[in-house]
Design an enzyme around this catalytic site. Structure first.
Site, PDB file in Angstrom:
ATOM      1  N   HIS A  75       0.861  -1.187   0.000  1.00 43.62           N
ATOM      2  CA  HIS A  75       0.000   0.000   0.000  1.00 43.62           C
ATOM      3  C   HIS A  75       0.895   1.234   0.000  1.00 43.62           C
ATOM      4  O   HIS A  75       1.734   1.398   0.869  1.00 43.62           O
ATOM      5  CB  HIS A  75      -0.912   0.017   1.233  1.00 43.62           C
ATOM      6  CG  HIS A  75      -2.110  -0.887   1.082  1.00 43.62           C
ATOM      7  ND1 HIS A  75      -3.371  -0.513   1.444  1.00 43.62           N
ATOM      8  CD2 HIS A  75      -2.214  -2.141   0.596  1.00 43.62           C
ATOM      9  CE1 HIS A  75      -4.228  -1.493   1.183  1.00 43.62           C
ATOM     10  NE2 HIS A  75      -3.543  -2.497   0.679  1.00 43.62           N
ATOM     11  N   TYR A 203      -9.016   6.203   6.872  1.00 45.26           N
ATOM     12  CA  TYR A 203      -9.140   6.583   8.280  1.00 45.26           C
ATOM     13  C   TYR A 203     -10.095   7.767   8.298  1.00 45.26           C
ATOM     14  O   TYR A 203      -9.752   8.849   7.829  1.00 45.26           O
ATOM     15  CB  TYR A 203      -7.789   6.988   8.858  1.00 45.26           C
ATOM     16  CG  TYR A 203      -6.842   5.823   9.112  1.00 45.26           C
ATOM     17  CD1 TYR A 203      -6.121   5.243   8.079  1.00 45.26           C
ATOM     18  CD2 TYR A 203      -6.680   5.306  10.404  1.00 45.26           C
ATOM     19  CE1 TYR A 203      -5.251   4.181   8.311  1.00 45.26           C
ATOM     20  CE2 TYR A 203      -5.814   4.239  10.644  1.00 45.26           C
ATOM     21  CZ  TYR A 203      -5.104   3.688   9.603  1.00 45.26           C
ATOM     22  OH  TYR A 203      -4.245   2.641   9.840  1.00 45.26           O
ATOM     23  N   PRO A 292      -4.599   0.633  18.251  1.00 41.41           N
ATOM     24  CA  PRO A 292      -4.360   0.135  16.893  1.00 41.41           C
ATOM     25  C   PRO A 292      -4.380   1.200  15.794  1.00 41.41           C
ATOM     26  O   PRO A 292      -4.045   0.894  14.658  1.00 41.41           O
ATOM     27  CB  PRO A 292      -5.509  -0.866  16.679  1.00 41.41           C
ATOM     28  CG  PRO A 292      -6.593  -0.388  17.582  1.00 41.41           C
ATOM     29  CD  PRO A 292      -5.915   0.224  18.773  1.00 41.41           C
ATOM     30  N   LYS A 296       0.930   0.057  14.655  1.00 36.88           N
ATOM     31  CA  LYS A 296       2.323  -0.102  15.057  1.00 36.88           C
ATOM     32  C   LYS A 296       2.616  -1.414  15.790  1.00 36.88           C
ATOM     33  O   LYS A 296       3.786  -1.809  15.917  1.00 36.88           O
ATOM     34  CB  LYS A 296       2.728   1.055  16.001  1.00 36.88           C
ATOM     35  CG  LYS A 296       2.980   2.358  15.301  1.00 36.88           C
ATOM     36  CD  LYS A 296       4.386   2.401  14.733  1.00 36.88           C
ATOM     37  CE  LYS A 296       4.511   3.282  13.528  1.00 36.88           C
ATOM     38  NZ  LYS A 296       4.111   2.643  12.265  1.00 36.88           N
ATOM     39  N   TYR A 384       3.953   6.465  10.024  1.00 39.68           N
ATOM     40  CA  TYR A 384       3.134   5.310   9.633  1.00 39.68           C
ATOM     41  C   TYR A 384       3.984   4.226   8.986  1.00 39.68           C
ATOM     42  O   TYR A 384       3.792   3.037   9.243  1.00 39.68           O
ATOM     43  CB  TYR A 384       2.030   5.773   8.672  1.00 39.68           C
ATOM     44  CG  TYR A 384       0.879   4.793   8.545  1.00 39.68           C
ATOM     45  CD1 TYR A 384      -0.260   4.930   9.339  1.00 39.68           C
ATOM     46  CD2 TYR A 384       0.930   3.740   7.649  1.00 39.68           C
ATOM     47  CE1 TYR A 384      -1.323   4.039   9.226  1.00 39.68           C
ATOM     48  CE2 TYR A 384      -0.126   2.840   7.531  1.00 39.68           C
ATOM     49  CZ  TYR A 384      -1.246   2.998   8.329  1.00 39.68           C
ATOM     50  OH  TYR A 384      -2.282   2.109   8.224  1.00 39.68           O
TER      51      TYR A 384
HETATM   52  C1  PHB Z   1      -6.432  -4.007   9.962  1.00 42.43           C
HETATM   53  O1  PHB Z   1      -6.490  -4.166   8.735  1.00 42.43           O
HETATM   54  O2  PHB Z   1      -6.819  -4.873  10.758  1.00 42.43           O
HETATM   55  C2  PHB Z   1      -5.896  -2.722  10.505  1.00 42.43           C
HETATM   56  C3  PHB Z   1      -5.309  -1.807   9.631  1.00 42.43           C
HETATM   57  C4  PHB Z   1      -4.822  -0.605  10.127  1.00 42.43           C
HETATM   58  C5  PHB Z   1      -4.927  -0.312  11.477  1.00 42.43           C
HETATM   59  C6  PHB Z   1      -5.493  -1.218  12.349  1.00 42.43           C
HETATM   60  C7  PHB Z   1      -5.990  -2.432  11.857  1.00 42.43           C
HETATM   61  O3  PHB Z   1      -4.469   0.895  11.932  1.00 42.43           O
END
Ligand code: PHB
Length: 390
Positions: A75, A203, A292, A296, A384
């Protein structure tokens, strides 16, 4: 009489941290034994997050049979969405790196197959009850196997990679605990049968709270939305789940499908006061947890053990204690940066239940500042995609 197993490094926990550590040690010719309370099937089925930093991917790719490059997906950015508009953060353009979406349980399947294939001693269904002798040069783990038979593992060094309820941590800090912060919200997570709603993660901040649109495959999607920490995962109908998600990602239409898994993830930030005492150390979730939002968790665990493996090689192959003496301090620099990043992403994107109208407008001002400034976007992209290990 209690049986005693001898090894150079005894590891509690066959999660990412423990398995990667055993791989790195084996590459330097250092034997280890791993104990885990769970069965192999349980470990392989645990659903966790899925974003890997470039550095984590580079390491996993060196493991025999790894599917990170074939099943995982690169990504090159994420979208930050607020006030109905999406703003792309271009990782390679801003930070020169990307991330990979590769669910943790897939990485664990690869790691377990490779370590077992290489003859690694991994004992499943074994409960570590205590760690003794941290201050001497023969620390040991007191354990009981799945038939209830007690035994001990004696080693030159003991590592606790045994998660947030770590038993090994007790041998390091006793009751001294650490530093932590609770959050007044959690994530309601779903897996559903649907095609991707977006090519990259979204997000999304909305007046009703946060939502995250992630992916798994062409036919299965992972999504989350902010909820109350005491929420009951079974209390919402599928229609309510979709209504909440659609409202939280304004300006897009999500692809809906049957929800076949749901969970509530409570989150907090935690860093143990001490990461090492003598010949015992803790890594990964045993040493720290992050919310989450910054993706990280597993990356931080891998960074801890890359640094620890170097220190253990110096200690065990060259009797050089200096790298080990500097290990906790070096690891903590990255850990606190990741703590800050995870806290920052969390507070910038979620809506606290007690948020005032001032807080809400200030938050939009913050999001606007980040996306409208190249320096702001670069700061996010660097955090990130993960800071180089040095
Ligand atoms: C996920 O795909 O489970 C996932 C992706 C990004 C995050 C947290 C979980 O920040």
């Amino acid at each position: 009489m209690t049986t005693t197993v001898r090894t150079r490094v005894a590891i509690v926990g066959a999660g990412p941290a423990g398995l990667v550590l055993s791989h790195l040690l084996a590459s330097s010719g250092i034997d280890s034994v791993i104990l885990d309370q769970r069965s192999r099937a349980d470990i392989e089925q645990t659903i966790r997050a899925g974003i890997l930093e470039q550095g984590t991917v580079d390491l996993l790719a060196t493991i025999d049979g790894s599917r990170v490059h074939t099943v995982g997906q690169r990504h090159d950015g994420i979208e930050l969405r607020f006030e109905g508009e999406g703003h792309r953060i271009d990782f390679p353009g801003l930070a020169g790196r990307s991330v990979w979406l590769y669910p943790q349980h897939e990485a664990l399947k690869d790691l377990l197959a490779a370590r077992i294939g290489a003859g690694q001693d991994i004992r499943f269904g074994v409960t570590a009850t205590a760690v003794e002798g941290a201050d001497g040069d023969r620390p040991r783990i007191v354990a009981v196997d799945d038939a209830g038979v007690p035994f001990e593992v004696e080693a030159d060094f003991v590592v606790g990679a045994d998660g947030s309820h770590s038993v090994v941590r007790k041998a390091i800090s006793g009751s001294h605990g650490g530093f932590f912060r609770e959050y007044p919200f959690a994530w309601f997570g779903i897996l559903c049968e649907a095609a991707p709603s977006a090519e990259e993660l979204i997000y999304s901040n909305s007046p009703d709270g946060f939502a995250l649109v992630s992916q798994r495959s062409a036919t299965v999607q992972r999504m989350y939305f902010q909820c109350d920490p005491t929420a009951d995962a079974d209390a919402l109908s599928e229609a309510q789940i979709w209504e909440t998600l659609q409202r939280r990602v304004p300006g897009t239409t999500l692809v809906e499908g049957r929800v076949f898994q749901r969970d509530v993830l409570r989150f907090r930030s935690f860093v143990a006061r001490d990461l090492r005492r003598g010949r015992v150390a803790i890594v990964g979730d045993a040493a720290h947890t992050v919310p989450p939002t910054g993706a990280k968790g597993m990356n931080l665990a891998v960074a801890d053990v890359i640094l620890l493996a170097r220190a253990l090689e110096a200690l065990l192959l060259r009797s050089d204690e200096a790298p080990l003496d500097g290990w906790a301090e070096a690891a903590l620099v990255r850990i606190w940066k990741a703590q800050h990043f995870s806290w920052w992403m969390t507070s910038m994107l979620h809506v606290a239940p007690e948020a005032s109208e001032f807080d809400r407008r200030r938050q939009l001002g913050e999001l606007r500042s980040v996306v409208s400034s190249e320096a702001g976007r670069t700061y996010l992209a660097e955090g990130y995609t993960g800071w180089p290990l040095g």
